[in-house]
Design an enzyme around this catalytic site. Structure first.
Site, PDB file in Angstrom:
ATOM      1  N   LYS A 114      12.168  72.729  63.359  1.00  0.00           N
ATOM      2  CA  LYS A 114      13.221  73.691  63.014  1.00  0.00           C
ATOM      3  C   LYS A 114      13.954  73.287  61.744  1.00  0.00           C
ATOM      4  O   LYS A 114      14.272  74.111  60.894  1.00  0.00           O
ATOM      5  CB  LYS A 114      14.201  73.774  64.183  1.00  0.00           C
ATOM      6  CG  LYS A 114      15.348  74.742  63.964  1.00  0.00           C
ATOM      7  CD  LYS A 114      16.306  74.722  65.144  1.00  0.00           C
ATOM      8  CE  LYS A 114      17.463  75.686  64.948  1.00  0.00           C
ATOM      9  NZ  LYS A 114      18.497  75.532  65.959  1.00  0.00           N
ATOM     10  N   GLN A 115      14.258  72.006  61.647  1.00  0.00           N
ATOM     11  CA  GLN A 115      15.083  71.574  60.509  1.00  0.00           C
ATOM     12  C   GLN A 115      14.820  70.109  60.199  1.00  0.00           C
ATOM     13  O   GLN A 115      14.257  69.386  61.029  1.00  0.00           O
ATOM     14  CB  GLN A 115      16.555  71.784  60.826  1.00  0.00           C
ATOM     15  CG  GLN A 115      17.115  70.879  61.900  1.00  0.00           C
ATOM     16  CD  GLN A 115      18.423  71.406  62.452  1.00  0.00           C
ATOM     17  OE1 GLN A 115      18.424  72.128  63.437  1.00  0.00           O
ATOM     18  NE2 GLN A 115      19.536  71.036  61.838  1.00  0.00           N
ATOM     19  N   GLU A 137      15.692  70.915  66.871  1.00  0.00           N
ATOM     20  CA  GLU A 137      15.939  71.422  68.226  1.00  0.00           C
ATOM     21  C   GLU A 137      14.733  72.159  68.801  1.00  0.00           C
ATOM     22  O   GLU A 137      14.807  72.700  69.898  1.00  0.00           O
ATOM     23  CB  GLU A 137      17.177  72.328  68.222  1.00  0.00           C
ATOM     24  CG  GLU A 137      18.450  71.553  67.966  1.00  0.00           C
ATOM     25  CD  GLU A 137      19.674  72.439  67.831  1.00  0.00           C
ATOM     26  OE1 GLU A 137      19.530  73.655  67.670  1.00  0.00           O
ATOM     27  OE2 GLU A 137      20.797  71.893  67.860  1.00  0.00           O
ATOM     28  N   TRP A 171      28.312  68.830  64.025  1.00  0.00           N
ATOM     29  CA  TRP A 171      27.981  67.709  63.134  1.00  0.00           C
ATOM     30  C   TRP A 171      27.778  68.206  61.715  1.00  0.00           C
ATOM     31  O   TRP A 171      27.745  67.436  60.769  1.00  0.00           O
ATOM     32  CB  TRP A 171      26.746  66.951  63.638  1.00  0.00           C
ATOM     33  CG  TRP A 171      25.423  67.662  63.448  1.00  0.00           C
ATOM     34  CD1 TRP A 171      25.098  68.901  63.900  1.00  0.00           C
ATOM     35  CD2 TRP A 171      24.258  67.172  62.748  1.00  0.00           C
ATOM     36  NE1 TRP A 171      23.800  69.223  63.560  1.00  0.00           N
ATOM     37  CE2 TRP A 171      23.250  68.174  62.848  1.00  0.00           C
ATOM     38  CE3 TRP A 171      23.950  65.991  62.081  1.00  0.00           C
ATOM     39  CZ2 TRP A 171      21.985  68.039  62.283  1.00  0.00           C
ATOM     40  CZ3 TRP A 171      22.685  65.845  61.524  1.00  0.00           C
ATOM     41  CH2 TRP A 171      21.719  66.863  61.617  1.00  0.00           C
ATOM     42  N   ASP A 172      27.675  69.522  61.573  1.00  0.00           N
ATOM     43  CA  ASP A 172      27.497  70.142  60.265  1.00  0.00           C
ATOM     44  C   ASP A 172      28.538  69.626  59.266  1.00  0.00           C
ATOM     45  O   ASP A 172      28.255  69.439  58.081  1.00  0.00           O
ATOM     46  CB  ASP A 172      27.680  71.665  60.354  1.00  0.00           C
ATOM     47  CG  ASP A 172      26.756  72.329  61.351  1.00  0.00           C
ATOM     48  OD1 ASP A 172      26.353  71.667  62.315  1.00  0.00           O
ATOM     49  OD2 ASP A 172      26.452  73.520  61.166  1.00  0.00           O
TER      50      ASP A 172
HETATM   51  C1  BGC Z   1      21.329  73.695  64.317  1.00  0.00           C
HETATM   52  C2  BGC Z   1      22.313  72.559  64.519  1.00  0.00           C
HETATM   53  C3  BGC Z   1      23.654  73.003  64.009  1.00  0.00           C
HETATM   54  C4  BGC Z   1      24.089  74.308  64.631  1.00  0.00           C
HETATM   55  C5  BGC Z   1      25.356  74.853  64.017  1.00  0.00           C
HETATM   56  C6  BGC Z   1      21.840  74.929  65.013  1.00  0.00           C
HETATM   57  O1  BGC Z   1      20.966  75.994  64.796  1.00  0.00           O
HETATM   58  O2  BGC Z   1      20.071  73.348  64.850  1.00  0.00           O
HETATM   59  O3  BGC Z   1      21.879  71.417  63.812  1.00  0.00           O
HETATM   60  O4  BGC Z   1      24.599  72.016  64.258  1.00  0.00           O
HETATM   61  O5  BGC Z   1      23.081  75.279  64.444  1.00  0.00           O
HETATM   62  O6  BGC Z   1      25.173  75.122  62.658  1.00  0.00           O
END
Ligand code: BGC
Length: 768
Positions: A599-600, A487, A359-360
């Site tokens: 985390k984000q 996550e 989804w990035d």
């Molecule tokens: C992130 C995801 C991301 C993936 C690839 C993961 O660490 O939590 O949001 O899509 O990395 O970059």
């Protein structure tokens, strides 16, 4: 966090070799030209720790899934872009002893990535047991003009060494992936040929049948013609290896260069029957033109790219270096020249994430391409359109209607195999819908939406409508058992962001259907016919949007990240001992999941996407609550927080987060760049400047800007394209200048003022 590289506007310079950091620096010194790319590993043999990796865009292998406990619905394989024929290799011996920086003695190690010219140089002085010294200088570049061509050079300068130096440039097809699930070798040899002029090696991937023909030619040039160079060249081959052995007797003062040119052609681009001939022909043309011309045309192309994409920052060299590094890596990986490709989170810099699509792309990379070249952004949208059927299959596999785009894919098939992500991180569907909206809003071009995007939107809406749960007691719709962008919590109920994206997609789909009906009744009728959309479905979607449940914390006036989040032990990151960060390297997974640490960007991601939906105070309250609890252990996080901080006037915070995103890899913030760079977050760094510091947005169909000058910057300047125009925006302490470089007159809004732009005329306003 480390400060390994010298501050420089255009270069990444490493002085001194740190073997314990070799994987990190190999990642940093990645080069690519969209068609292929490689980590910064050495040409010569190196027996220390290293992750060799040469990747070819779109050439992948379905590695059989390996999990401890198989769950129904898991994909059978993980498609990964794989390590391919090693064409970088040039083994070196000095009087019969291998040159190997793990065992040889040397001094003055220096590596330099020249981003302006797209070339990597590495040099050191080998020192022998009796004080002999030889300077070795290696350079490499991957042609930006001839995507199949890579050029290498080794310059050898004997300061006081007398003896024999042997160089063995080769092609080696016996390569593996460190992350191969079953230790499998992914390639089989098709052919190898060796003549005095050309070496050729053709390999093919098992299962997927991608064929790759690599052709190589080498030449030795004496740089010190007064000293004769009686070099001997022998052919040398082994199974899956072809090369030449140059034995060069040298005396003190001898100086020579070995050039190695390679052509790499794949069956993605050429018919298998023609592949070897094509590789040879491309190599022959490159040879005829010569190394110097190849380099000249390559750097001219790069200069032209910089002309369009550069962000010039004055007053802050580290910020400047950071953003140029991001732009350099982005353009080296994906600049839109092949619409079949997409952007893997690590680009060409490592095996992690398999080089495939997350989804990035839509959530983080999209604005960079949209604002600079909307055609590229449109290609990215088409990439998903072409995979719609697979997304429908993916939803059906989970027993759901509509389309669920995969968390990770290369050909549309889901590859991710952790249930809490594969089955639960369904918010990814929302980012794809949002990108369609973003493209349409920015370009004003409704054709993609109405001709293609709407089909995606309808299928994603069908998915959401099936995935929600009606809660009769509360008379509302919930989304249960999900993982939000954060996550560090799994299987939660009612992730606020996911619920928001689901409801928003339903509304946007309904609005877009109405638009189609108004624009073209016949087309609308055909669309309804094709998709079988019913009035009941539309009614159900409306009801869901009206009755969607959004967790809320009354007493704080903030959105609750998900049900029960507020029942956690609420600490802030500042309470944690720095030695425990990053958490994912120090805490057990169980402890992370139970903690409140994020985390984000999660709630903040939603605030970022929809600034018009939330007033400044609401955004501020949420940011104040969530930012101190966010560890930003996904590279994707700081840019989003930085943009939102800019919007609410938290300038210092926005600047600190900008540095974190733009220098994430250079400074190894999350101590994980050894796996590869964080390419997709690099686009976010650019957006942090353009949407964050410059406040670029489209409001009421007008391009708007609200720039400010962050941190110690004395000015910054960048270019965008907007609806057929090209604009340069420059901000300094006194003024904001907007110059219409190309295209018809345009009125934009700067702060609250309407500003009419005319061609070649620069409008300036006072910076606020
Ligand atoms: C992130 C995801 C991301 C993936 C690839 C993961 O660490 O939590 O949001 O899509 O990395 O970059």
């Amino acid at each position: 966090m480390t400060h390994r590289f010298i501050d420089d506007e255009w270069k990444i310079i490493e002085e001194g070799f740190a073997p314990e950091e070799s994987r990190f620096t190999e990642s940093i010194f990645t080069l690519g030209n969209e068609h292929m790319g490689l980590r910064g590993f050495f040409e010569e043999r190196y027996t220390g720790d290293s992750l060799p990796g040469i990747y070819l865009a779109g050439v992948y292998y379905p590695d059989k899934t390996k999990v401890g406990w198989w769950k129904n619905g898991y994909p059978e394989y993980f498609a990964k872009v794989i390590n391919s024929t090693n064409w970088i290799g040039i083994d070196i011996e000095i009087n019969g002893i291998p040159l190997d920086l793990a065992t040889s003695k040397f001094r003055d190690f220096r590596r330099e990535l020249d981003m302006k010219n797209g070339r990597l140089t590495r040099s050191f002085v080998w020192t022998g047991p009796r004080g002999e010294e030889i300077v070795f200088t290696f350079t490499r570049f991957l042609s930006m003009t001839r995507k199949n061509i890579a050029c290498l050079a080794v310059e050898v300068n004997s300061l006081n060494f007398n003896g024999v130096i042997t160089l063995l440039p080769y092609l080696d097809g016996d390569v593996t992936n460190e992350d191969a699930n079953y230790g499998e070798k992914f390639w089989t040899k098709i052919n190898q040929e060796l003549t005095a002029e050309t070496a050729l090696l053709t390999m093919e991937t098992k299962k997927t049948g991608f064929r790759v023909a690599t052709a190589m030619a080498t030449a030795l040039h004496n740089r010190h013609p007064e000293t004769p160079l009686p070099a001997k060249k022998e052919l040398c081959s082994a199974e899956e290896l072809v090369g030449y052995r140059y034995s060069v007797p040298v005396t003190a003062g001898a100086r020579f260069t070995l050039h190695k040119l390679v052509a790499v052609c794949t069956s993605r681009d050429f018919a298998k029957a023609d592949l070897e001939t094509t590789s040879r022909a491309k190599l022959a043309k490159a040879l005829a033109d010569g190394y110097d011309l190849l380099y000249e045309e390559h750097r001219a192309k790069l200069h032209a790219m910089w002309e369009e994409y550069d962000v010039v920052i004055t007053g802050d060299i580290r910020a400047q270096q950071g953003i140029r590094y991001c732009i350099f890596q982005l353009l080296s990986t994906y600049a839109g020249s092949d619409p079949r490709l997409n952007i893997g989170p690590k680009g060409f810099s490592g095996e992690k994430y398999g080089g495939v699509v997350y989804w990035d792309t839509e959530a983080f990379c999209f604005p960079f391409y949209l604002y600079t070249n909307a055609e590229i952004a449109k290609n990215l949208l088409f990439f998903r359109y072409r995979q719609l059927d697979k997304a429908k299959e993916n939803a059906a596999k989970l027993g759901l209607k509509g389309a669920l785009y995969p968390m990770v894919t290369i050909d549309g098939t889901e590859c991710h195999n952790e249930w809490e992500i594969t089955f639960e991180e369904i918010h990814r569907n929302g980012a794809i819908a949002y990108a369609i909206h973003n493209y349409t809003r920015y370009t004003g071009d409704q054709s993609y939406l109405l001709d293609y995007g709407l089909e995606i939107l309808v299928e994603i809406s069908r998915f959401w409508a099936d995935r929600v749960t009606y809660h009769p007691r509360k008379d509302c719709y919930m989304i249960l058992g999900v993982t939000g962008p954060n996550e560090y919590e799994n299987n939660v109920n009612n992730n606020w962001y996911t619920n928001l994206m689901a409801a928003w997609t339903l509304t946007y789909t309904i609005d877009s259907l109405n638009l189609l009906q108004t624009e073209n009744q016949a087309k609308y009728a055909a669309f309804i016919d094709k998709t079988g959309l019913t009035a009941e479905e539309l009614n159900q979607w409306r009801t869901i949007t009206e009755k969607m449940y959004y967790p809320y914390v009354e007493e704080l006036g903030i959105f609750e990240q998900n049900d029960l989040y507020m029942d956690k032990e609420l600490q802030v990151v500042a309470d944690l001992p720095p030695s425990e960060l990053p958490l994912n390297k120090h805490w057990s997974w169980d402890r992370i999941l139970r903690s409140c640490f994020i985390k984000q960007a999660d709630v903040v991601q939603g605030l970022y996407f929809f600034p018009e939906k939330f007033d400044r105070e609401t955004v501020r309250r949420n940011f104040d609550f969530y930012e101190p609890r966010t560890v930003h252990e996904s590279s994707l996080s700081p840019s989003v927080h930085s943009i939102v901080a800019s919007r609410i006037g938290y300038k210092d915070k926005a600047y600190a987060l900008y540095l974190r995103t733009a220098r994430l890899d250079l400074d190894n913030y999350n101590a994980d760049t050894d796996d590869g760079i964080h390419l997709t977050s690099m686009a976010g760094s650019w957006t942090a400047i353009v949407e964050g510091f410059a406040g670029l947005a489209v409001r009421n169909d007008r391009l708007t800007l609200a720039p400010y000058l962050p941190g110690p910057w004395t000015s910054y300047s960048f270019k965008i394209t907007f609806r057929g125009r090209k604009l340069r925006i420059t901000v300094d302490r006194e003024q904001v200048s907007v110059q219409l470089l190309a295209g018809a007159p345009l009125t934009i809004v700067v702060y609250d003022d309407e500003v009419a732009l005319a061609p070649d005329f620069c409008r300036t306003l006072k910076t606020r």
